[in-house]
Design an enzyme around this catalytic site. Structure first.
Site, PDB file in Angstrom:
ATOM      1  N   LYS A   1     -11.515  39.565  15.390  1.00  0.00           N
ATOM      2  CA  LYS A   1     -11.909  38.889  16.775  1.00  0.00           C
ATOM      3  C   LYS A   1     -12.347  37.725  16.755  1.00  0.00           C
ATOM      4  O   LYS A   1     -13.203  37.343  15.692  1.00  0.00           O
ATOM      5  CB  LYS A   1     -12.472  39.751  17.429  1.00  0.00           C
ATOM      6  CG  LYS A   1     -12.151  41.213  18.225  1.00  0.00           C
ATOM      7  CD  LYS A   1     -13.046  41.775  18.992  1.00  0.00           C
ATOM      8  CE  LYS A   1     -12.812  43.197  19.312  1.00  0.00           C
ATOM      9  NZ  LYS A   1     -11.767  43.157  20.383  1.00  0.00           N
TER      10      LYS A   1
ATOM     11  N   ARG B   1      -7.542  53.575  20.257  1.00  0.00           N
ATOM     12  CA  ARG B   1      -6.497  54.607  20.591  1.00  0.00           C
ATOM     13  C   ARG B   1      -6.398  55.515  19.317  1.00  0.00           C
ATOM     14  O   ARG B   1      -5.994  56.745  19.531  1.00  0.00           O
ATOM     15  CB  ARG B   1      -5.433  54.146  21.012  1.00  0.00           C
ATOM     16  CG  ARG B   1      -4.618  53.187  20.075  1.00  0.00           C
ATOM     17  CD  ARG B   1      -3.561  52.244  20.538  1.00  0.00           C
ATOM     18  NE  ARG B   1      -4.306  51.034  21.385  1.00  0.00           N
ATOM     19  CZ  ARG B   1      -3.730  50.325  22.145  1.00  0.00           C
ATOM     20  NH1 ARG B   1      -2.289  50.161  22.055  1.00  0.00           N
ATOM     21  NH2 ARG B   1      -4.347  49.231  22.594  1.00  0.00           N
TER      22      ARG B   1
ATOM     23  N   LYS C   1     -14.423  57.282  23.702  1.00  0.00           N
ATOM     24  CA  LYS C   1     -14.414  56.334  22.668  1.00  0.00           C
ATOM     25  C   LYS C   1     -15.724  56.000  22.115  1.00  0.00           C
ATOM     26  O   LYS C   1     -16.444  55.417  23.037  1.00  0.00           O
ATOM     27  CB  LYS C   1     -13.485  55.107  23.057  1.00  0.00           C
ATOM     28  CG  LYS C   1     -13.387  54.230  21.886  1.00  0.00           C
ATOM     29  CD  LYS C   1     -12.645  52.821  22.447  1.00  0.00           C
ATOM     30  CE  LYS C   1     -12.737  51.788  21.464  1.00  0.00           C
ATOM     31  NZ  LYS C   1     -12.096  50.770  22.141  1.00  0.00           N
TER      32      LYS C   1
ATOM     33  N   GLU D   1      -8.072  49.813  17.587  1.00  0.00           N
ATOM     34  CA  GLU D   1      -8.526  50.940  16.642  1.00  0.00           C
ATOM     35  C   GLU D   1      -8.802  52.193  17.547  1.00  0.00           C
ATOM     36  O   GLU D   1      -8.938  53.338  17.336  1.00  0.00           O
ATOM     37  CB  GLU D   1      -9.686  50.626  16.019  1.00  0.00           C
ATOM     38  CG  GLU D   1     -10.962  50.500  16.476  1.00  0.00           C
ATOM     39  CD  GLU D   1     -11.160  49.390  17.639  1.00  0.00           C
ATOM     40  OE1 GLU D   1     -11.783  49.863  18.584  1.00  0.00           O
ATOM     41  OE2 GLU D   1     -10.489  48.698  17.803  1.00  0.00           O
TER      42      GLU D   1
END
Length: 461
Positions: A240, A314, A228, A312
């Site tokens: 966030k 995954r 990732k 995001e």
């Protein structure tokens, strides 16, 4: 002035040993040690001077734990605590029947000497360690180099480590080892059928891309690593809070660890055909950012409902995993700083990993213990898969219940792997929140030494 050409002995002392002062040291040294109250507690250091005041010896306490439960990484605290100079271990009987322990104690020294000084010069010179006999210097430095690469990439802030910069680092590694890199970026991601990588990265002015490199002989076992590479994660439109965003430079920790692991594999010239896939994006907020409630197509053909834009990682992994899976690799491993749920369950130091391959799980768990590279197997609990259901798409990418977040993330990724002979997912943290022996505070390479040891044991000629 100290004589930096002199190598000072480091005596590793067990607290259970009645004689805390090694034989051969002068009487004055014994009196000094007794006066300091040295007890050989875990990590305790006693600097023993000679008659002129120069450093004669170092006593390092190992504590009272049994040898089989005592971490060989304790010596990783020495580089930051000792004065500049040269040193060597006096191991005595400590490692006579445990050469691997001496290897790890040496590795710990060099991992503990790591400093991130790209932006702030550190003038204090680090002490040097003379190589113990019978320690494989090449393999120590190979692992140190791979871990250092991963740590550096995580520690570099996002303004200097975006998708383009991550590509440049990857290209440098590829050129060093003679691999072949292909980059798909921008609108070409849509043409190449990577719609979720494009969707996550399109909101940023920093162009998203998929980095894809291959090394080794086509006839060798196919090992594929997926990392990732979210170079910064604002959370997207599900933004966030500031406290959760401050460390998001590390959200490309999976890519960093995969590159560190690839460096080890290629440097060791393991007889494998290695493929590395890194979706490199920034999850930003703009008028073009993807939204909660959107339904995205995927490379696999599944439609994915977006439950939260802060999940995001995954999504970009899923497209990369689907590509990797198309060539039926013998082993497919993905690494990602994926869920806070993993930290709640196991804390920052113990990353969970998932696999349906029981033999692989057993091998990786064994190497994690042997290499003192902690990992913990978690279940792919099938009943939780129903929590990813969607009324309007094939799957929602987050669970509806809010429980078992790391497991349901792994179950989501599993939907994109069907042909690989073996697959494992690592949900790493990629960060050491406090310094520990051999593990300075900051970016951390997690699980890659365990995986590397497994690959060596399985494939090395």
């Amino acid at each position: 002035m100290s004589d930096l050409t002199k190598s000072v002995p480091i005596y590793l002392i067990e607290a259970s040993n009645e004689a805390l002062v090694p034989k051969g040291l002068p009487v004055a040294a014994t009196q000094w040690v007794e006066a300091t109250g040295f007890s050989a507690s875990e990590g305790e250091i006693c600097l023993v001077p000679d008659a002129s005041g120069e450093l004669l010896a170092v006593l390092f306490g190992l504590g009272k734990k049994p040898a089989q439960t005592r971490s060989p990484f304790l010596t990783g605290s020495l580089p930051t605590k000792l004065p500049a100079g040269r040193y060597h271990y006096i191991t005595g009987a400590l490692f006579e029947d445990n050469p691997h322990g001496l290897f790890l104690a040496t590795l710990a020294w060099y991992l503990g000497a790591y400093r991130f000084d790209r932006y702030k010069e550190n003038a204090k010179p680090m002490p040097e360690l003379d190589w113990p006999e019978a320690v494989d210097r090449d393999d120590v430095m190979r692992q140190v180099k791979g871990c250092t690469l991963a740590r550096d990439l995580i520690n570099i802030p996002a303004n200097d480590m975006g998708p383009e910069e991550l590509e440049a680092v990857t290209r440098g590694l590829v050129d060093t080892h003679g691999a072949r890199l292909e980059v798909t970026k921008g609108e070409d991601l849509l043409a190449g059928n990577f719609p979720m990588i494009h969707a996550v990265g399109r909101g940023s002015i920093r162009t998203p891309r998929l980095l894809d490199f291959i090394w080794g002989e086509e006839s060798d076992p196919k090992i594929t690593l997926v990392g990732k590479g979210v170079c910064f994660d604002t959370g997207g439109l599900n933004i966030k809070p500031g406290s959760s965003m401050s460390l998001m430079k590390k959200d490309m920790g999976g890519a960093a660890c995969v590159l560190g692991l690839a460096s080890m594999i290629m440097s060791a010239k393991l007889p494998v055909r290695l493929r590395v896939l890194i979706p490199a994006v920034e999850n930003a907020i703009s008028g073009d950012a993807f939204r909660p409630g959107d339904v995205l197509p995927s490379r696999k053909g599944l439609t994915v409902e977006i439950g939260n834009t802060d999940a995001e990682g995954r999504l970009v992994l899923a497209d990369a995993l689907a590509l990797a899976d198309e060539e039926d690799p013998d082993l497919l491993i993905d690494m990602a700083t994926l869920t806070g749920a993993a930290r709640v369950a196991l804390g920052p130091d113990l990353p969970p990993f998932y696999s349906d391959d029981d033999a692989l799980v057993a091998d990786l768990a064994a190497e994690g213990k042997r290499q003192w590279d902690p990992i913990w197997n978690m279940p792919l609990w099938d009943p939780y898969d129903a929590d990813l259901s969607s009324d309007i798409a094939d799957v929602n990418h987050i669970s509806t219940g809010g429980f078992a977040g790391s497991i349901t993330a792994a179950l989501f990724l599993r939907r994109f792997v069907s042909n690989a002979k073996s697959w494992s997912h690592f949900d790493i943290y990629g960060w050491a929140p406090k310094p520990q022996p051999g593990r300075p505070k900051g970016g951390e390479a997690q699980a890659i030494r365990a995986i590397y040891a497994h690959l060596r044991a399985k494939f090395e000629a």
